[in-house]
Design a protein around this motif. Sequence first.
Motif, PDB file in Angstrom:
ATOM      1  N   ASP A 168       0.847  -1.369  -0.011  1.00 38.32           N
ATOM      2  CA  ASP A 168      -0.045  -0.017  -0.218  1.00 38.32           C
ATOM      3  C   ASP A 168       0.826   1.404   0.103  1.00 38.32           C
ATOM      4  O   ASP A 168       0.488   2.229  -0.852  1.00 38.32           O
ATOM      5  CB  ASP A 168      -0.968  -0.115   1.262  1.00 38.32           C
ATOM      6  CG  ASP A 168      -1.735  -1.056   1.236  1.00 38.32           C
ATOM      7  OD1 ASP A 168      -2.102  -1.484   0.118  1.00 38.32           O
ATOM      8  OD2 ASP A 168      -2.413  -1.186   2.375  1.00 38.32           O
ATOM      9  N   ASP A 185      -6.921   6.020  -6.337  1.00 38.69           N
ATOM     10  CA  ASP A 185      -6.990   6.161  -4.977  1.00 38.69           C
ATOM     11  C   ASP A 185      -8.034   7.039  -4.313  1.00 38.69           C
ATOM     12  O   ASP A 185      -7.696   8.146  -3.686  1.00 38.69           O
ATOM     13  CB  ASP A 185      -5.638   6.387  -4.397  1.00 38.69           C
ATOM     14  CG  ASP A 185      -5.489   6.325  -2.789  1.00 38.69           C
ATOM     15  OD1 ASP A 185      -5.978   5.622  -2.173  1.00 38.69           O
ATOM     16  OD2 ASP A 185      -4.729   7.020  -2.232  1.00 38.69           O
ATOM     17  N   TYR A 189      -6.901   6.346   0.663  1.00 38.42           N
ATOM     18  CA  TYR A 189      -6.286   5.224   1.483  1.00 38.42           C
ATOM     19  C   TYR A 189      -4.666   4.881   1.431  1.00 38.42           C
ATOM     20  O   TYR A 189      -4.230   5.000   2.464  1.00 38.42           O
ATOM     21  CB  TYR A 189      -7.066   3.967   1.273  1.00 38.42           C
ATOM     22  CG  TYR A 189      -6.506   2.990   2.264  1.00 38.42           C
ATOM     23  CD1 TYR A 189      -6.980   2.686   3.378  1.00 38.42           C
ATOM     24  CD2 TYR A 189      -5.978   1.864   1.489  1.00 38.42           C
ATOM     25  CE1 TYR A 189      -6.540   1.648   4.199  1.00 38.42           C
ATOM     26  CE2 TYR A 189      -5.349   0.810   2.431  1.00 38.42           C
ATOM     27  CZ  TYR A 189      -5.729   0.563   3.650  1.00 38.42           C
ATOM     28  OH  TYR A 189      -5.307  -0.548   4.453  1.00 38.42           O
ATOM     29  N   GLN A 248      -7.920  -1.941  -1.831  1.00 38.26           N
ATOM     30  CA  GLN A 248      -7.666  -0.766  -2.273  1.00 38.26           C
ATOM     31  C   GLN A 248      -6.500  -0.911  -3.534  1.00 38.26           C
ATOM     32  O   GLN A 248      -6.432  -0.032  -4.384  1.00 38.26           O
ATOM     33  CB  GLN A 248      -7.179   0.403  -1.393  1.00 38.26           C
ATOM     34  CG  GLN A 248      -8.433   0.702  -0.572  1.00 38.26           C
ATOM     35  CD  GLN A 248      -8.522   0.083   0.605  1.00 38.26           C
ATOM     36  OE1 GLN A 248      -8.127  -1.278   0.933  1.00 38.26           O
ATOM     37  NE2 GLN A 248      -9.368   0.266   1.883  1.00 38.26           N
TER      38      GLN A 248
END
Lengths: 327, 327
Positions: A168, A185, A189, A248
């Motif tokens: 991430d 995004d 996040y 995500q």
Amino acid sequence: MISRGPGLSEFALIERYFRKAGAMRSDVQLGVGDDAALLQSPPGAQLVAAVDTLVAGVHFPHGSPPASIGHRALAVNLSDLAAMGARPAWALLALTLPEVSEPWLEEFTGGFSALARSHDVALVGGNTTSGPLSVTVQILGHVAKSTALLRSRGRPGDLVFVSGTPGDAAAGLAIEQSRLAASSDPDGYLRKRFLYPSPRVALGDCLRGYATACIDVSDGLLGDAGKLAHASGCGVRIAFDDVPVSEQLVSAVGEQRARELALTGGEDYELCFTVPPSEVDRLRHNLPAERWGYCCIGSLSEASGTVVTNKGSVIEFSHSGWDHFGS
Amino acid sequence: MISRGPGLSEFALIERYFRKAGAMRSDVQLGVGDDAALLQSPPGAQLVAAVDTLVAGVHFPHGSPPASIGHRALAVNLSDLAAMGARPAWALLALTLPEVSEPWLEEFTGGFSALARSHDVALVGGNTTSGPLSVTVQILGHVAKSTALLRSRGRPGDLVFVSGTPGDAAAGLAIEQSRLAASSDPDGYLRKRFLYPSPRVALGDCLRGYATACIDVSDGLLGDAGKLAHASGCGVRIAFDDVPVSEQLVSAVGEQRARELALTGGEDYELCFTVPPSEVDRLRHNLPAERWGYCCIGSLSEASGTVVTNKGSVIEFSHSGWDHFGS
């Protein structure tokens, strides 16, 4: 004699910011303001000490939010203590600044201080110099004698775990640097995962008594798992499909690229740790994975080296990217 | 993702230099090489911690001898501990380098290590990053509980002392920067005083039980004595003619300029400390000045502020230099 940039009155200003940063602790007899801090360790505990530096343009992009710089400078050090299973207590901060800006300092100290307070860490020493923007934090904490988690105590057959969802932060950084579209995004996040990483201090503390070895994941899971294995005199096998990735991240870059970033991206500040197969049931029972957010990604091997497998095939990583070949 | 400069193999190289630097100590359970160091403080002692950064072009000229940079980075921190009356034990080193050069690292580590060993200091943590040359050292040491020397315990009437001969280092730096002719320093004494300062650790340790307050002289004796006085809620009066200067400094710049440099030059890493008049005989008897190299330069006053007197007249310092006026 040598140009010192900010004048004494400006350093006094900075000291005021440092004095109010971090948690209040009764084991700090003397904090910021004298030549050194005076601290009282709990009886019987080992002292645990680490240092890490963040340099503008190297560890964070120029123009990063000051609160993020303050947060990350402490987070990377808390992550080192988490990897030892230690509880943090005190931090010292060496800040090199090209110029003195009160709004910048206010935000920087705010970011540092919020994270410090949430981990009950007192800022006990501060030092400011003039120069290219760089932040060095020294963290001090404690661990009960002979219980610290080392990199070197893993054994062949131990299962390898990782906390959280690596990759991430690397994607968040790519967005910050406009190498990846911000539209990928939508709720920010991934950027937040880069700008405000969550060091796994509570998990590290709990892993003592379960994990044989532990390392924090800062340079990429693959490399850091390899370092742990090497220090333990082992190799490591990682199953590509078992590497955890966030929804995500998959949504932003696709599943294949997500796992590649999870293995090589860096800046995660998660924990990679090993547990003997005989202890895994106890681990899962006492520290439920759904609550603590870790999962098994492979195992330590007798044979040295780092191997990633995908549905039985070995995948080999090269500097130019990923090569797939059957085996 | 962000350029990290030196590669992992180069960092491994640097770690090898760090592993062999400094003293061996039995209270280091785990040193360089894991996420953090594991250390054992002696029972009952307070932990003393300080941090200082040296930036190229700010605290030392670009192109300084690497051994001097390594020596000074540790010396400035040892000086902080000396000012607390503490005994140093462990250091952590954060080194930011624009490039990896083995000869440079060899010399740098040599300078650091020689001073570390002479003070029985172990290097327990190292961190290297890519960026503009800068060195941050965190020093850890110990002092018996409630005996540390603070800046704030001086009282009006206490006599003010300084160790060594301040001003030498400022002249040495001026020579290094070609602002002062090298011919004025034929045997290199002044340059050596800048490049390889001697932190007064043994003196600081002995001053516990005599000194009411202590500070290390890094920014210039006048300013640092003023900081001590301010922290003690006092002012300070310094007699210009009592400020000690070396023969070499007087020979290089003349007596007047020598004393000016001694008061304002900086980079001395001497100790400035206060002793009540009732304790001075005991101090001089037990710590003979001719052996320990300190002398009395004035006293703390009820009235705040810093005053320099010369044969009964007050001399006032301004940013443009020295003004003399009667009083």
